[in-house]
Design a protein around this motif. Sequence first.
Motif, short mmCIF file in Angstrom:
data_model
loop_
_atom_site.label_atom_id
_atom_site.label_comp_id
_atom_site.label_asym_id
_atom_site.label_seq_id
_atom_site.Cartn_x
_atom_site.Cartn_y
_atom_site.Cartn_z
N ALA A 129 0.84 -1.21 0.00
CA ALA A 129 0.00 0.00 0.00
C ALA A 129 0.86 1.25 0.00
O ALA A 129 0.54 2.25 -0.67
CB ALA A 129 -0.94 0.00 1.20
N GLY A 130 1.98 1.23 0.73
CA GLY A 130 2.89 2.37 0.74
C GLY A 130 3.52 2.58 -0.62
O GLY A 130 3.67 3.72 -1.08
N LEU A 131 3.92 1.49 -1.27
CA LEU A 131 4.49 1.60 -2.62
C LEU A 131 3.45 2.09 -3.62
O LEU A 131 3.74 2.90 -4.49
CB LEU A 131 5.05 0.24 -3.07
CG LEU A 131 6.27 -0.27 -2.31
CD1 LEU A 131 6.63 -1.67 -2.79
CD2 LEU A 131 7.46 0.67 -2.47
N ARG A 132 2.23 1.58 -3.48
CA ARG A 132 1.15 1.99 -4.40
C ARG A 132 0.86 3.48 -4.25
O ARG A 132 0.68 4.19 -5.24
CB ARG A 132 -0.11 1.17 -4.14
CG ARG A 132 -1.17 1.36 -5.20
CD ARG A 132 -2.31 0.35 -5.11
NE ARG A 132 -1.82 -0.97 -5.46
CZ ARG A 132 -1.66 -1.97 -4.58
NH1 ARG A 132 -1.99 -1.80 -3.32
NH2 ARG A 132 -1.20 -3.13 -4.96
N ALA A 133 0.84 3.98 -3.02
CA ALA A 133 0.60 5.40 -2.79
C ALA A 133 1.72 6.23 -3.43
O ALA A 133 1.45 7.27 -4.06
CB ALA A 133 0.52 5.68 -1.30
N LEU A 134 2.95 5.78 -3.31
CA LEU A 134 4.08 6.47 -3.92
C LEU A 134 3.97 6.45 -5.44
O LEU A 134 4.21 7.47 -6.10
CB LEU A 134 5.39 5.80 -3.45
CG LEU A 134 6.69 6.53 -3.68
CD1 LEU A 134 6.69 7.88 -2.96
CD2 LEU A 134 7.85 5.68 -3.20
N ALA A 135 3.58 5.32 -6.00
CA ALA A 135 3.42 5.20 -7.45
C ALA A 135 2.33 6.14 -7.95
O ALA A 135 2.52 6.86 -8.94
CB ALA A 135 3.11 3.76 -7.84
N VAL A 136 1.20 6.16 -7.28
CA VAL A 136 0.09 7.03 -7.70
C VAL A 136 0.49 8.49 -7.57
O VAL A 136 0.22 9.30 -8.46
CB VAL A 136 -1.17 6.72 -6.86
CG1 VAL A 136 -2.24 7.77 -7.07
CG2 VAL A 136 -1.70 5.34 -7.22
N GLN A 137 1.20 8.83 -6.49
CA GLN A 137 1.62 10.22 -6.25
C GLN A 137 2.53 10.73 -7.37
O GLN A 137 2.46 11.88 -7.75
CB GLN A 137 2.35 10.29 -4.91
CG GLN A 137 2.85 11.66 -4.54
CD GLN A 137 3.59 11.65 -3.22
OE1 GLN A 137 3.80 10.61 -2.61
NE2 GLN A 137 3.98 12.81 -2.76
N HIS A 138 3.36 9.84 -7.92
CA HIS A 138 4.35 10.28 -8.91
C HIS A 138 4.02 9.83 -10.34
O HIS A 138 4.85 9.97 -11.23
CB HIS A 138 5.73 9.79 -8.50
CG HIS A 138 6.20 10.42 -7.23
ND1 HIS A 138 6.54 11.75 -7.14
CD2 HIS A 138 6.33 9.92 -5.98
CE1 HIS A 138 6.87 12.04 -5.90
NE2 HIS A 138 6.76 10.94 -5.17
N GLY A 139 2.85 9.27 -10.54
CA GLY A 139 2.43 8.91 -11.89
C GLY A 139 3.10 7.66 -12.44
O GLY A 139 3.15 7.47 -13.65
N ALA A 140 3.60 6.80 -11.57
CA ALA A 140 4.20 5.54 -12.00
C ALA A 140 3.11 4.49 -12.12
O ALA A 140 2.03 4.64 -11.52
CB ALA A 140 5.26 5.08 -10.99
N GLU A 147 6.45 -6.38 -5.86
CA GLU A 147 7.50 -6.51 -6.87
C GLU A 147 7.17 -5.69 -8.11
O GLU A 147 8.03 -5.00 -8.66
CB GLU A 147 7.70 -7.99 -7.26
CG GLU A 147 8.26 -8.85 -6.16
CD GLU A 147 7.19 -9.33 -5.17
OE1 GLU A 147 5.98 -9.29 -5.50
OE2 GLU A 147 7.56 -9.72 -4.06
N ALA A 148 5.92 -5.76 -8.55
CA ALA A 148 5.51 -4.99 -9.73
C ALA A 148 5.55 -3.50 -9.46
O ALA A 148 5.96 -2.71 -10.31
CB ALA A 148 4.11 -5.41 -10.17
N LEU A 149 5.15 -3.10 -8.26
CA LEU A 149 5.20 -1.69 -7.89
C LEU A 149 6.63 -1.19 -7.86
O LEU A 149 6.94 -0.12 -8.36
CB LEU A 149 4.53 -1.48 -6.53
CG LEU A 149 3.01 -1.57 -6.53
CD1 LEU A 149 2.48 -1.85 -5.14
CD2 LEU A 149 2.42 -0.29 -7.07
N THR A 150 7.53 -1.99 -7.28
CA THR A 150 8.94 -1.62 -7.22
C THR A 150 9.51 -1.48 -8.63
O THR A 150 10.17 -0.48 -8.94
CB THR A 150 9.74 -2.67 -6.42
OG1 THR A 150 9.23 -2.71 -5.08
CG2 THR A 150 11.22 -2.33 -6.38
#
Length: 171
Positions: A129-140, A147-150
């Motif tokens: 969830a932390g990685l997903r929030a980071l991805a959404v925040q930065h448009g990734a 693993e997929a989020l990373t």
Amino acid sequence: MVRAELVNLAALAIIEGGKLLRGEKAAVGASALKAIVAAATMARAELEAVGIIDEATDELERFDIRIMSQAEADAHQDALDAEDADSDVEVFNTTEDQGNEDTPAPTPPPDLEALRMKLAGIAEMRGAAGLRALAVQHGAPAGRTAEALTAGLLDHAARHPDVAKAIRGAA
């Protein structure tokens, strides 16, 4: 599928009703046959009322339920993650970029291994969830697994230095 099942029920009623009329042994009795027809009629009316069956169109909703093995599920997930990663492609107009002398020099690529370790720490503290929030925040690409989020974040950071800097500064 619903329409096909209703047709099957109607066929059952016709076949079994015909057997009863001819005095043959039927799979269901007259009372059961009457109940089947009434239930099918009621089901069809309810399905029409909620829009699953629409007499104005021949198109039906399609529901596919498939039980996959773990290997199939993993392969399917990998394909979805790859599709998510492919959807974040940038297009550059090279003819305009070639003649522009004011274009700044390219930023050196970020240290991806250091970013990978930072993302692993975020995943350990906050989970996917932390990685997903980071991805959404930065448009990734927002993958479904850590693993997929990373991988999506690393790929995105490699193309966007500001994202790499933000990941390094993330708590």
